[in-house]
Design a protein around this motif. Structure first.
Motif, short mmCIF file in Angstrom:
data_model
loop_
_atom_site.label_atom_id
_atom_site.label_comp_id
_atom_site.label_asym_id
_atom_site.label_seq_id
_atom_site.Cartn_x
_atom_site.Cartn_y
_atom_site.Cartn_z
N SER A 1 0.76 -0.88 -0.13
CA SER A 1 0.15 0.05 -0.45
C SER A 1 0.57 1.50 0.16
N GLY A 2 0.96 2.14 -1.31
CA GLY A 2 1.32 3.39 -0.88
C GLY A 2 1.16 3.95 0.08
N LEU A 3 -0.35 4.22 0.94
CA LEU A 3 -0.69 4.64 2.36
C LEU A 3 0.71 5.08 3.13
N LEU A 4 1.75 3.14 3.07
CA LEU A 4 2.51 4.00 4.23
C LEU A 4 4.07 3.84 3.59
N ARG A 5 4.53 5.10 3.76
CA ARG A 5 5.90 4.87 3.30
C ARG A 5 6.70 5.62 4.90
N LEU A 6 8.22 5.40 4.85
CA LEU A 6 9.06 5.81 5.59
C LEU A 6 9.29 6.97 5.34
N ALA A 7 9.81 7.61 6.24
CA ALA A 7 10.44 9.08 6.21
C ALA A 7 11.79 8.97 5.72
N PRO A 8 11.81 9.62 4.77
CA PRO A 8 13.56 10.08 4.03
C PRO A 8 14.33 11.11 5.03
N VAL A 9 15.58 10.74 5.34
CA VAL A 9 16.53 11.74 5.64
C VAL A 9 17.47 10.89 4.60
N ALA A 10 17.79 12.86 4.46
CA ALA A 10 19.15 12.94 3.23
C ALA A 10 20.28 12.25 3.88
N THR A 11 21.28 12.07 2.83
CA THR A 11 21.83 11.55 3.22
C THR A 11 23.04 11.94 1.60
N LEU A 12 24.25 12.20 2.29
CA LEU A 12 25.59 12.54 1.26
C LEU A 12 27.46 12.17 1.81
N LEU A 13 27.74 12.36 0.77
CA LEU A 13 28.72 11.64 0.14
C LEU A 13 30.41 12.91 0.89
N ARG A 14 30.66 12.99 1.77
CA ARG A 14 31.77 13.23 1.42
C ARG A 14 33.18 13.28 2.57
N GLY B 1 35.05 10.81 1.71
CA GLY B 1 34.88 8.84 2.58
C GLY B 1 34.06 8.90 3.38
N ALA B 2 33.67 9.74 3.76
CA ALA B 2 32.30 9.49 5.21
C ALA B 2 31.33 10.01 3.91
N VAL B 3 30.29 9.10 5.58
CA VAL B 3 28.53 9.76 4.81
C VAL B 3 28.03 10.04 5.77
N HIS B 4 27.29 11.16 5.63
CA HIS B 4 26.18 12.35 6.64
C HIS B 4 24.91 12.41 6.66
N VAL B 5 24.39 12.21 7.66
CA VAL B 5 23.30 12.86 7.51
C VAL B 5 22.58 14.45 7.68
N ALA B 6 21.58 14.12 6.78
CA ALA B 6 20.91 15.78 7.14
C ALA B 6 19.75 16.44 7.99
N ILE B 7 19.91 16.49 9.59
CA ILE B 7 18.30 16.37 9.65
C ILE B 7 18.23 17.95 10.11
N ALA B 8 16.97 18.00 9.76
CA ALA B 8 16.58 19.10 9.51
C ALA B 8 15.74 19.72 11.33
N ASP B 9 16.04 20.75 11.18
CA ASP B 9 15.32 21.74 12.98
C ASP B 9 14.31 20.71 13.32
#
Ligand code: FES
Lengths: 131, 408
Positions: free
Chosen positions: A100-113, A115-123
């Protein structure tokens, strides 16, 4: 928006996941197709720790040419994260529940910089249930 | 060497995960919204009695049967619990390893109180529950035993073990005595013996059975329960060998119907045969069938009753009125797919006084208290009532805090 360095690029092999708390938010980080994908560790069903569940390949069934059922098999490419509370299954690439498309996980932005993975979390993310 | 990453890792959840970690999100939800300071009553949770079956057979009263059971458990390695009839559907409940807590709970338990007391307290702490009514698991099928005397012997042994172990272990752990309902005089004996126990808050009929609940043979039993002031509970279950479920190829389909069908049949007889008129102070509690069946059955019985009242001459009101005023319901597994339908269901069943939240933990379709707390159409008073107040009134329970840091 706050950024957190959460893994070295080589920490996760293809198909692996890590779950962690960064900035007070629980996040699941997955590596698929060489990319990093992150979802909040909060199941849209009842708030369970979805990313701490097990990974299963997607189960599919197709009718044969004559309409006869061809039986169940695993999808060659699609993999799901399965919430350990009640078993809801979400496509790791899209975050959408397989039924069901009604249930979706909430995304978290990732970026590679560097050689490390970073996540960006909204304030404005509400910290609390680990959600 | 890299500097350590400034994050806290969370482990994958499995059968070894501590209940409090497994349910950590539920605990935080309760704390964040402040309902961990209310008195929550979970009127349907489970323990796995088959793990302790070796101990339970020690409580069998018949010395010959007891010795046979003990010899069986001493010498038959890997054998299923003596005398229990299960259903092979039990094997499918964890959905092939997808839902670990349904498969097993192998978390560490220090020597001391009984494992089931420890696990129950952990679940109470995580769900912010002050009182937890604990039911068995495999014994939900015991009403299908081909030997009625075994239902009596095992049901009585279980009741005695529960009192000695679970109820003695924590003042917040409650039980409803198992009634060997296939033998009415023995069910009556259970009521007479356990009605005075303060933590036996009622009496359970496991609904998976083929006995007409309106049979005259039960009238003395119902009178005794009515006089005890405690409710009679019909705890639903499934049975894949039930001919009406025999065509269903999946656990999903069989479980979806089976857990409702047995209670629909019993409720139909309960109402149309006039039990609420015959026993006006007898309170009945209908457990683990979800809620969607109730509006369906109310409408269906009302519709038919208006056309054929001569077949239900005991009734002085509509079937739905008895169902809304004289019956209580547990909430789980609460169908939440259509919020409008759910709101109407709450209205039809008078949820503010008749509905009791239940978790069914540790089963795969458990509900956290959040499913009630988060409903947008309920007032805070209604939430408090459904999450605990209604059960406190039904069972006569004082206010209490959940176990754990700062609690009971
Ligand atoms: S909370 Fe994730 S499946 Fe229910």
């Amino acid at each position: 928006m706050a950024e957190y360095r959460v893994a070295r690029e080589g920490d996760l092999a293809e198909g692996e996941k890590r779950v962690f708390v960064a900035g007070g938010v629980e996040i699941g980080l997955f590596r698929l197709d060489g990319r990093f994908i992150a979802w909040r560790n909060a199941c849209p069903h009842q708030g369970g720790p979805v990313c701490q569940g097990r990974i299963f390949r997607r189960v599919i069934a197709e009718a044969g040419e004559t309409g006869r059922p061809a039986g169940r098999r695993y999808h060659e490419r699609d993999v799901n994260i399965v919430c350990p509370w009640h078993g809801a299954e979400f496509d790791i690439r899209t975050g959408v529940h397989v039924g069901s498309g009604l249930l979706r996980l909430a995304p978290v932005a990732t970026l590679l910089r560097d050689g490390a993975v970073h996540v960006a979390i909204a304030d404005e993310v509400e910290h609390g249930d680990g959600a | 060497m890299d500097a350590p990453l400034p994050i806290e890792a969370l482990a994958e959840i499995g059968v070894e995960t501590d209940t409090r970690l497994y349910l950590d999100h539920a605990r935080r939800h309760a704390r964040r919204h402040g309902y961990d300071r209310w008195t929550l009553v979970d009127i349907d949770a489970h323990h796995v009695e088959s793990i302790s079956w070796k101990e339970i057979v020690d409580f069998i009263e018949d010395p010959v049967l007891r010795d046979q059971a003990k010899a069986y458990h001493a010498e038959r390695v890997g054998a299923p619990p003596y005398g229990l009839v299960g259903d092979f559907g039990l094997r499918y409940q964890d959905c092939g390893g997808r839902i670990p807590h349904q498969a097993d709970r192998r978390e560490r338990v220090e020597p001391g109180p009984h494992r089931d007391v420890v696990l129950t307290r952990r679940a109470m702490e995580a769900l912010a529950v002050a009182y937890m009514v604990v039911f068995p698991t495999s014994m939900l099928f015991l009403g299908m035993h081909p030997q009625p005397q075994m239902e009596v012997a095992l049901g009585r042994a279980y009741n005695r073990w529960v009192e000695a172990t679970l109820l003695a272990g924590d003042a917040g752990i409650l039980a409803l005595a198992y009634l060997p309902f296939n033998t009415p005089e023995e069910a009556l004996r259970v009521v007479e013996e356990s009605a005075a126990h303060p933590r036996v808050v009622g009496f359970t009929v496991t609904s998976t059975r083929y006995k007409p609940v309106h049979d005259r043979a039960y009238w003395r039993l119902y009178r005794a329960i009515e006089e005890s002031g405690k409710p009679i509970c019909f705890h639903a279950g499934y049975h894949w060998q039930d001919p009406s479920l025999a065509t269903i190829p999946t656990f999903l389909g069989m479980h979806a119907l089976g857990f409702v069908w047995c209670n629909m049949v019993h409720m139909t007889n309960w109402i149309l045969e006039g039990i609420p008129e015959r026993f006006p102070r007898l309170r009945s509690l209908w457990v683990e069938s979800g809620l969607a069946w109730i509006p369906f059955l109310m409408q269906r019985l009302d519709d038919q009753f208006l056309m054929r009242p001569s077949e239900a001459p005991m009734l002085k009101r509509l079937p739905s009125e008895y169902m809304a005023e004289r019956c209580w319901y547990s909430s789980q597994p609460m169908e939440r797919g259509n919020p409008k339908a759910l709101a109407l269901t709450f209205e039809m069943i008078r949820a503010e006084s008749q509905l009791l939240w239940s978790s069914d933990w540790p089963h795969f379709d458990f509900d956290t208290p959040g499913v009630i707390y988060d409903l947008p159409f309920l007032s805070e008073a209604a939430k408090r009532a459904i999450l605990g107040g209604n059960a406190q009134r039904l069972f006569g329970l004082p206010d209490r805090r959940p176990p754990g840091p700062g609690g009971a």
